[in-house]
Design a protein around this motif. Structure first.
Motif, PDB file in Angstrom:
ATOM      1  N   PRO A 176       0.828  -1.213   0.000  1.00 30.01           N
ATOM      2  CA  PRO A 176       0.000   0.000   0.000  1.00 30.01           C
ATOM      3  C   PRO A 176       0.858   1.257   0.000  1.00 30.01           C
ATOM      4  O   PRO A 176       1.918   1.303   0.642  1.00 30.01           O
ATOM      5  CB  PRO A 176      -0.808  -0.132   1.300  1.00 30.01           C
ATOM      6  CG  PRO A 176      -0.885  -1.611   1.539  1.00 30.01           C
ATOM      7  CD  PRO A 176       0.440  -2.157   1.073  1.00 30.01           C
ATOM      8  N   PHE A 177       0.399   2.277  -0.703  1.00 30.77           N
ATOM      9  CA  PHE A 177       1.227   3.460  -0.932  1.00 30.77           C
ATOM     10  C   PHE A 177       1.783   4.065   0.347  1.00 30.77           C
ATOM     11  O   PHE A 177       2.990   4.333   0.451  1.00 30.77           O
ATOM     12  CB  PHE A 177       0.440   4.525  -1.707  1.00 30.77           C
ATOM     13  CG  PHE A 177       1.239   5.769  -1.966  1.00 30.77           C
ATOM     14  CD1 PHE A 177       2.182   5.792  -2.994  1.00 30.77           C
ATOM     15  CD2 PHE A 177       1.089   6.893  -1.162  1.00 30.77           C
ATOM     16  CE1 PHE A 177       2.948   6.934  -3.217  1.00 30.77           C
ATOM     17  CE2 PHE A 177       1.851   8.030  -1.388  1.00 30.77           C
ATOM     18  CZ  PHE A 177       2.778   8.053  -2.422  1.00 30.77           C
ATOM     19  N   LEU A 178       0.956   4.305   1.325  1.00 34.47           N
ATOM     20  CA  LEU A 178       1.433   4.972   2.542  1.00 34.47           C
ATOM     21  C   LEU A 178       2.435   4.122   3.316  1.00 34.47           C
ATOM     22  O   LEU A 178       3.278   4.667   4.041  1.00 34.47           O
ATOM     23  CB  LEU A 178       0.245   5.355   3.433  1.00 34.47           C
ATOM     24  CG  LEU A 178      -0.728   6.388   2.837  1.00 34.47           C
ATOM     25  CD1 LEU A 178      -1.887   6.643   3.799  1.00 34.47           C
ATOM     26  CD2 LEU A 178      -0.010   7.695   2.513  1.00 34.47           C
ATOM     27  N   ASP A 179       2.379   2.814   3.125  1.00 35.56           N
ATOM     28  CA  ASP A 179       3.326   1.922   3.799  1.00 35.56           C
ATOM     29  C   ASP A 179       4.689   1.897   3.112  1.00 35.56           C
ATOM     30  O   ASP A 179       5.640   1.304   3.629  1.00 35.56           O
ATOM     31  CB  ASP A 179       2.769   0.500   3.854  1.00 35.56           C
ATOM     32  CG  ASP A 179       1.548   0.382   4.751  1.00 35.56           C
ATOM     33  OD1 ASP A 179       1.340   1.283   5.585  1.00 35.56           O
ATOM     34  OD2 ASP A 179       0.800  -0.605   4.609  1.00 35.56           O
ATOM     35  N   ARG A 180       4.790   2.541   1.958  1.00 39.78           N
ATOM     36  CA  ARG A 180       6.071   2.608   1.240  1.00 39.78           C
ATOM     37  C   ARG A 180       6.934   3.763   1.734  1.00 39.78           C
ATOM     38  O   ARG A 180       8.157   3.773   1.511  1.00 39.78           O
ATOM     39  CB  ARG A 180       5.833   2.819  -0.264  1.00 39.78           C
ATOM     40  CG  ARG A 180       4.937   1.799  -0.918  1.00 39.78           C
ATOM     41  CD  ARG A 180       4.547   2.236  -2.331  1.00 39.78           C
ATOM     42  NE  ARG A 180       3.463   1.421  -2.872  1.00 39.78           N
ATOM     43  CZ  ARG A 180       2.800   1.691  -3.984  1.00 39.78           C
ATOM     44  NH1 ARG A 180       3.112   2.765  -4.688  1.00 39.78           N
ATOM     45  NH2 ARG A 180       1.830   0.895  -4.395  1.00 39.78           N
ATOM     46  N   LEU A 181       6.327   4.744   2.380  1.00 41.86           N
ATOM     47  CA  LEU A 181       7.001   6.010   2.633  1.00 41.86           C
ATOM     48  C   LEU A 181       8.181   5.888   3.590  1.00 41.86           C
ATOM     49  O   LEU A 181       9.307   6.280   3.253  1.00 41.86           O
ATOM     50  CB  LEU A 181       5.996   7.043   3.157  1.00 41.86           C
ATOM     51  CG  LEU A 181       4.787   7.322   2.254  1.00 41.86           C
ATOM     52  CD1 LEU A 181       3.876   8.368   2.890  1.00 41.86           C
ATOM     53  CD2 LEU A 181       5.219   7.747   0.865  1.00 41.86           C
ATOM     54  N   ALA A 182       7.949   5.363   4.778  1.00 45.56           N
ATOM     55  CA  ALA A 182       9.026   5.270   5.769  1.00 45.56           C
ATOM     56  C   ALA A 182      10.175   4.383   5.284  1.00 45.56           C
ATOM     57  O   ALA A 182      11.349   4.763   5.416  1.00 45.56           O
ATOM     58  CB  ALA A 182       8.476   4.775   7.105  1.00 45.56           C
ATOM     59  N   PRO A 183       9.900   3.193   4.713  1.00 48.43           N
ATOM     60  CA  PRO A 183      11.003   2.374   4.211  1.00 48.43           C
ATOM     61  C   PRO A 183      11.795   3.063   3.101  1.00 48.43           C
ATOM     62  O   PRO A 183      13.024   2.918   3.027  1.00 48.43           O
ATOM     63  CB  PRO A 183      10.299   1.118   3.690  1.00 48.43           C
ATOM     64  CG  PRO A 183       9.036   1.035   4.476  1.00 48.43           C
ATOM     65  CD  PRO A 183       8.611   2.463   4.653  1.00 48.43           C
TER      66      PRO A 183
END
Length: 283
Positions: free
Chosen positions: A17-24
Motif C-alpha cells: 500500500p502506498f502509505l506503507d512505502r514512505l518510511a522504508p
C-alpha cells in the motif's frame, strides 16, 4: 555520482500500500517516490484525501515526483491482446485531464505519458496530442515526461524524441527507462546527442542480455535490480551525461521475485543497487 532526486518507483513496490512505502523509502535513502493513478484510487476509496497524502509524503521527508501514467491520449482502438482487463480499463480512464488533476491535487512535480495499446500515429499527430497535454499541465506547474515503450505505438527513443521535439514544449520531455531503451534497440549515440533539457525523468533497472520472447510479460514481471543483469548501464549513464544530475532517477524493477521480499528489504536493495550503478561500480 549522486542524483539530487533518487526515487523509489511505484512499479517496484506496487504490492505494498502506498502509505506503507514512505518510511522504508526514506530509511533506505530515497528522497522521492512516484505513484500510480491506481494507487490514489485505492486511497480515495478508503476515504483518504489528496491533502492527507501530500502531508504524509512531506512528513516522511519525501517528494512525490510523478503520477503515472496517461495512457489514453492518442486516437485509435484501445485493445491489445496480452494486457489484462484491469490494466486496459485503467489506461482507458487515465486521460490527460484525469491524471493532471490528480497530480496537481497531490502536489506532484509531474506526470508521465505512455502508449501501451499499440496505437500508431504519425509524429505530427502524436506531437500535437502531446503538446496539448503539456499545455494543460503547465497551468498547474507540472512537468510531462513521455515514456517510449517497445511494445507500444511510441516504441523507441527516436520515436519519443521526434514527438517531444515537434511538440516544442518547455515543460515536456522524455522519460528514459533503461529496460525500454535496450529492449527497443535504441541508440546510445542518439541518447548522448540529446540536449539535457530533452530528458525530464530517468528509470533504471536491469535485464538479461538476450531479450525475452514475451516482452509484455517480462516488462511487468521479470526485470532485475540495476547491476544484476547484462544491460550496458554504464554506457547508459554515460550517454545521459548532464541530465543524470538534473532529473529524478527512479529505480523501477517490476519483478515478481523481488516483490515477495519485505518492503524494507526491497527499498534497501534498490537504493544500494542504484548507488553502485551511478558510481560506476558495474561491469
Amino acid at each position: 555520482m549522486n542524483p539530487d532526486m533518487l526515487v523509489l518507483a511505484a512499479g517496484t513496490v506496487q504490492s505494498t500500500p502506498f502509505l506503507d512505502r514512505l518510511a522504508p523509502a526514506r530509511a533506505a535513502g530515497f528522497n522521492g517516490i512516484s505513484m500510480f493513478a491506481a494507487d490514489f484510487e485505492v486511497l480515495t476509496a478508503a476515504g483518504i484525501t489528496a491533502n492527507e497524502v501530500r502531508m504524509r509524503v512531506a512528513d516522511a521527508g519525501l517528494v512525490l515526483t510523478e503520477v503515472e501514467i496517461v495512457g489514453n491520449w492518442l486516437p485509435g482502438a484501445r485493445h491489445k491482446v496480452g494486457l489484462p482487463d484491469w490494466l486496459v480499463a485503467l489506461l482507458d480512464r487515465a486521460t490527460p485531464d484525469y491524471v493532471i488533476e490528480m497530480a496537481a491535487s497531490l502536489g506532484a512535480q509531474g506526470i508521465t505519458v505512455g502508449e501501451m495499446f499499440g496505437i500508431e500515429a504519425s509524429y505530427d499527430c502524436a506531437a500535437e496530442a502531446f503538446a496539448k497535454i503539456c499545455e494543460r499541465a503547465s497551468d498547474h506547474g507540472l512537468v510531462v515526461a513521455l515514456e517510449f515503450i517497445p511494445t507500444g505505438g511510441v516504441a523507441t527513443l527516436n520515436d519519443g524524441w521526434e514527438i517531444v521535439r515537434r511538440a516544442g514544449c518547455d515543460n515536456g520531455g522524455l522519460l528514459v527507462d533503461s529496460w525500454h531503451f535496450f529492449r527497443s534497440g535504441s541508440s546510445l549515440e542518439l541518447l548522448a546527442q540529446l540536449p539535457p533539457t530533452a530528458i525530464k525523468s530517468v528509470q533504471i533497472c536491469d535485464a538479461p542480455a538476450i531479450a525475452e520472447a514475451d516482452l509484455d510479460d517480462a516488462m511487468v514481471h521479470a526485470r532485475r535490480l540495476p547491476g544484476e543483469g547484462a544491460l550496458d548501464l554504464s554506457g547508459f549513464i554515460t550517454a545521459l551525461g548532464a541530465s543524470i544530475s538534473q532529473v529524478p532517477i527512479a529505480v523501477e524493477v517490476f519483478s515478481d521475485a523481488l516483490a515477495k521480499q519485505p518492503i524494507d528489504e526491497i527499498a534497501r536493495r534498490c537504493a544500494e543497487a542504484a548507488h553502485r550503478v551511478l558510481q560506476g561500480d558495474v561491469k
